[in-house]
Write a protein that holds these residues in place. Structure first.
Motif, mmCIF file in Angstrom:
data_model
loop_
_atom_site.group_PDB
_atom_site.id
_atom_site.type_symbol
_atom_site.label_atom_id
_atom_site.label_comp_id
_atom_site.label_asym_id
_atom_site.label_seq_id
_atom_site.Cartn_x
_atom_site.Cartn_y
_atom_site.Cartn_z
ATOM 1 N N SER A 151 24.708 41.740 42.314
ATOM 2 C CA SER A 151 24.019 43.096 42.446
ATOM 3 C C SER A 151 23.385 43.713 41.055
ATOM 4 C CB SER A 151 25.078 44.072 42.838
ATOM 5 O OG SER A 151 24.734 45.365 42.955
ATOM 6 N N ASP A 152 22.389 44.158 40.895
ATOM 7 C CA ASP A 152 21.814 44.733 39.814
ATOM 8 C C ASP A 152 21.685 46.018 39.946
ATOM 9 O OD1 ASP A 152 19.998 45.250 37.723
ATOM 10 O OD2 ASP A 152 18.495 43.845 38.184
ATOM 11 N N ASN A 153 22.662 46.581 38.962
ATOM 12 C CA ASN A 153 23.021 48.136 38.897
ATOM 13 C C ASN A 153 22.481 48.591 37.617
ATOM 14 O OD1 ASN A 153 24.268 47.662 41.287
ATOM 15 N ND2 ASN A 153 26.298 47.407 40.087
ATOM 16 N N HIS A 154 21.146 48.755 37.265
ATOM 17 C CA HIS A 154 20.593 49.412 36.326
ATOM 18 C C HIS A 154 20.746 48.374 35.059
ATOM 19 C CE1 HIS A 154 17.941 52.539 38.004
ATOM 20 N NE2 HIS A 154 19.401 53.101 38.516
ATOM 21 N N ASP A 155 21.530 48.821 34.311
ATOM 22 C CA ASP A 155 21.980 48.296 32.995
ATOM 23 C C ASP A 155 22.938 47.454 33.107
ATOM 24 O OD1 ASP A 155 23.821 50.394 33.499
ATOM 25 O OD2 ASP A 155 23.896 50.984 31.399
ATOM 26 N N LYS A 156 23.634 47.045 34.461
ATOM 27 C CA LYS A 156 24.953 46.306 34.798
ATOM 28 C C LYS A 156 24.524 45.243 35.628
ATOM 29 C CE LYS A 156 28.269 49.612 33.122
ATOM 30 N NZ LYS A 156 29.726 50.321 33.624
ATOM 31 N N LEU A 157 25.275 44.202 35.482
ATOM 32 C CA LEU A 157 25.113 43.077 36.437
ATOM 33 C C LEU A 157 26.618 43.027 37.111
ATOM 34 C CD1 LEU A 157 22.798 40.514 35.206
ATOM 35 C CD2 LEU A 157 22.061 42.195 36.815
ATOM 36 N N GLN A 158 26.733 42.537 38.537
ATOM 37 C CA GLN A 158 27.838 42.489 39.147
ATOM 38 C C GLN A 158 27.987 41.173 39.970
ATOM 39 O OE1 GLN A 158 29.148 46.298 40.775
ATOM 40 N NE2 GLN A 158 30.848 46.220 39.407
ATOM 41 N N LEU A 159 28.832 40.222 40.190
ATOM 42 C CA LEU A 159 28.611 39.075 41.017
ATOM 43 C C LEU A 159 30.066 38.721 41.606
ATOM 44 C CD1 LEU A 159 28.768 35.831 38.719
ATOM 45 C CD2 LEU A 159 28.985 37.955 37.787
ATOM 46 N N VAL A 160 29.849 38.128 42.612
ATOM 47 C CA VAL A 160 30.776 37.563 43.411
ATOM 48 C C VAL A 160 30.554 36.120 43.756
ATOM 49 C CG1 VAL A 160 32.488 37.583 45.518
ATOM 50 C CG2 VAL A 160 32.000 39.777 44.208
ATOM 51 N N ILE B 148 26.316 37.428 29.884
ATOM 52 C CA ILE B 148 26.251 38.941 30.060
ATOM 53 C C ILE B 148 27.475 39.698 29.596
ATOM 54 C CG2 ILE B 148 24.968 38.866 32.240
ATOM 55 C CD1 ILE B 148 27.664 39.248 33.907
ATOM 56 N N ASN B 149 27.883 39.229 28.646
ATOM 57 C CA ASN B 149 28.904 39.738 27.667
ATOM 58 C C ASN B 149 30.074 40.338 28.660
ATOM 59 O OD1 ASN B 149 30.453 40.639 25.582
ATOM 60 N ND2 ASN B 149 29.474 42.703 25.502
ATOM 61 N N GLY B 150 30.443 39.639 29.651
ATOM 62 C CA GLY B 150 31.134 40.286 30.828
ATOM 63 C C GLY B 150 32.868 39.524 30.979
ATOM 64 N N LYS B 151 33.176 40.200 31.867
ATOM 65 C CA LYS B 151 34.471 39.836 32.141
ATOM 66 C C LYS B 151 34.902 39.923 33.782
ATOM 67 C CE LYS B 151 36.466 42.843 28.170
ATOM 68 N NZ LYS B 151 37.109 44.144 27.994
ATOM 69 N N GLY B 152 35.805 39.082 33.926
ATOM 70 C CA GLY B 152 36.093 39.045 35.578
ATOM 71 C C GLY B 152 37.209 37.807 35.535
ATOM 72 N N GLY B 153 37.547 37.474 36.827
ATOM 73 C CA GLY B 153 38.563 36.533 37.181
ATOM 74 C C GLY B 153 38.773 36.521 38.743
ATOM 75 N N GLY B 154 39.689 35.895 39.060
ATOM 76 C CA GLY B 154 39.903 35.525 40.369
ATOM 77 C C GLY B 154 40.780 34.283 40.628
ATOM 78 N N LYS B 155 40.520 33.524 41.720
ATOM 79 C CA LYS B 155 41.198 32.013 42.033
ATOM 80 C C LYS B 155 40.226 31.061 42.108
ATOM 81 C CE LYS B 155 41.899 33.355 46.655
ATOM 82 N NZ LYS B 155 42.755 33.634 47.951
ATOM 83 N N PRO B 156 40.521 30.052 42.166
ATOM 84 C CA PRO B 156 39.706 28.753 42.177
ATOM 85 C C PRO B 156 38.713 28.892 42.967
ATOM 86 C CG PRO B 156 41.574 27.848 41.720
ATOM 87 C CD PRO B 156 41.821 29.337 41.921
ATOM 88 N N SER B 157 39.047 29.497 44.388
ATOM 89 C CA SER B 157 38.073 29.549 45.611
ATOM 90 C C SER B 157 37.265 31.151 45.675
ATOM 91 C CB SER B 157 39.001 29.674 46.972
ATOM 92 O OG SER B 157 39.980 30.530 47.028
ATOM 93 N N SER C 193 18.957 39.528 36.668
ATOM 94 C CA SER C 193 19.834 39.113 37.560
ATOM 95 C C SER C 193 19.274 37.449 38.132
ATOM 96 C CB SER C 193 19.745 39.856 38.865
ATOM 97 O OG SER C 193 18.425 40.341 39.359
ATOM 98 N N ALA C 194 18.093 37.450 38.031
ATOM 99 C CA ALA C 194 17.448 35.949 38.446
ATOM 100 C C ALA C 194 17.839 34.961 37.500
ATOM 101 C CB ALA C 194 15.983 36.216 38.604
ATOM 102 N N GLU C 195 17.890 35.280 36.168
ATOM 103 C CA GLU C 195 18.124 34.336 35.110
ATOM 104 C C GLU C 195 19.670 34.175 35.244
ATOM 105 O OE1 GLU C 195 14.953 35.346 31.435
ATOM 106 O OE2 GLU C 195 16.971 36.629 31.671
ATOM 107 N N LEU C 196 20.257 35.010 35.642
ATOM 108 C CA LEU C 196 22.032 34.631 35.875
ATOM 109 C C LEU C 196 22.136 33.768 36.980
ATOM 110 C CD1 LEU C 196 24.918 35.497 35.179
ATOM 111 C CD2 LEU C 196 24.849 37.240 36.689
#
Length: 401
Positions: free
Chosen positions: A334-343, A365-374, A386-389
């Motif tokens: 998701s492209d939210n102006h000056d921020k990018l979010q991804l799942v 993207i100087n980002g942070k995140g986490g989750g599990k292997p799946s 967002s296309a480059e990401l």
């Protein structure tokens, strides 16, 4: 030492004196010392007075190392003569609030034995902290009524200087913090207290007292209250709100709570309906996405870019997509102006560690995140498009395979 006129006449609003010193402090703030002053300095829970000296604004009044400093906009041009005036509206407000605090604290202690352990005279509301852990509305209503009875009784408020030897003649509400120059503030047969603040000559001048709210603060109970003209201000503000709500809710004051409850219930039902429709929409959207994608080494790679989708929607959509097949990886951005979010999510049967994949692309993207292997999610700054990401995610995925 500067003669403190506010102890001789608390109602003195203008006076003439001489300037005995003018200087700058360590922060280069200009101040003057006067031979005598009616400006009250900050102390004892009461804020300082403001006003003017030779038409120059007095911004602060503080006692520093025995000097009663009057901080001003600029230093007066006149070396000796000082024509001074006090901001009386501010001073009298402080007098009302401070005397009201004495009455309130004495009422709590006299009636229930609840001691006041701190006091703050704020710009809008005042607070006292009681040395107890719980209180109820019945107690508060009784105390408020008692305070206003004392105020209506127009009892005298007496200030008196005594010596330490004379202390035994008085039963003080709290222990004194000084042993010299002891000043008592007395409401006969009600409150005896050591205090250096300014107060009116009678309780009647406090006008009224209203307990606004109370809350647990650390291990104590904090009481918010207002006195005097602030009560009228509070009543004005609340009445204005009530009038506006009466028009918006189309209900008189006595039925306003009922109207608000009805509105909240309707809103709850609408919110539930929106969630239901959103869930249905995501299911249709997931079905459409699962029919697309690029087949790479037996795994269907589904990816898409949105504008202004919430992370929660991306997560729900990703879960629905991977639930529809055993061989899928879905990448949603998701492209939210000056921020990018991804799942990024995958079917359980696909042997790819998405945590490693996420960690490879987040630095871009100087980002942070986490989750599990799946299943992972993250976000960061829009340092790339967002296309480059998405392209980087594809490349990292191909390297893992």
């Amino acid at each position: 030492m500067t003669v403190k006129l506010f102890y001789k006449d608390v109602y003195l609003t203008s006076f003439e004196t001489t300037i005995i010193k003018k200087d700058y402090d360590e922060f280069h703030r200009p101040y003057v010392l006067l031979n005598e002053t009616a400006f009250y300095p900050t102390g004892g829970g009461q804020p300082h007075d403001t006003g003017e000296i030779n038409n120059i604004n007095v911004l602060d009044v503080v006692e520093v190392d025995g000097e009663l400093r009057h901080y001003v906009d600029s230093l007066p041009l006149d070396e000796n003569k000082a024509l001074c005036c006090i901001n009386w509206e501010r001073r009298f407000d402080h007098m009302q609030q401070h005397a009201g605090q004495h009455i309130l604290s004495a009422a709590f202690e006299n009636t229930y034995g609840y001691k006041t352990i701190s006091f703050h005279l704020g710009k809008d509301v005042c607070t006292i902290d009681l040395g107890i852990s719980a209180i109820n509305e019945i107690e508060l209503n009784q105390i408020e009524a008692e305070c206003n009875s004392i105020i209506r009784g127009n009892k005298p408020i007496i200030t008196k200087w005594i010596t330490e030897k004379e202390l035994s003649e008085y039963t003080l509400r709290k222990e004194l913090s000084v042993r010299d120059h002891i000043r008592l503030v007395i409401i006969p047969d009600f409150d005896y207290n050591g205090c250096g603040g300014t107060h009116p000559n009678s309780t009647g001048e406090v006008s009224s007292l209203k307990i606004v709210s109370w809350e647990k603060h650390k291990s104590h109970i904090r009481i918010q209250f207002v006195c005097g003209n602030r009560v009228l201000g509070l009543l004005h503000d609340k009445n204005k709100v009530i009038m506006e709500l009466t028009n918006k809710l189309n209900a008189p004051q006595e039925r306003m709570i009922e109207a608000a409850d009805r509105l909240l219930e309707n809103n709850k039902e609408l919110h539930s309906k929106i969630e239901e429709l959103t869930s249905q929409l995501i299911q249709y959207e997931a079905k459409s996405l699962s029919e697309k994608g690029q087949l790479i080494n037996g795994v269907k790679l589904i990816s898409t870019i949105y504008n202004h989708r919430s992370i929660k929607e991306l997560q729900n959509l990703a879960r629905e997509v991977v639930a529809k097949g055993n061989d899928q990886i879905v990448i949603l951005i998701s492209d939210n102006h000056d921020k990018l979010q991804l799942v990024i999510a995958r079917s359980e049967e696909v042997n790819v560690n998405l945590q490693l994949l996420l960690n490879e692309v987040l630095p871009a993207i100087n980002g942070k995140g986490g989750g599990k292997p799946s299943f992972v999610q993250g976000g960061g700054e829009e340092l790339i498009t967002s296309a480059e990401l998405l392209q980087q995610i594809h490349e990292c995925y191909n390297k893992q395979k």
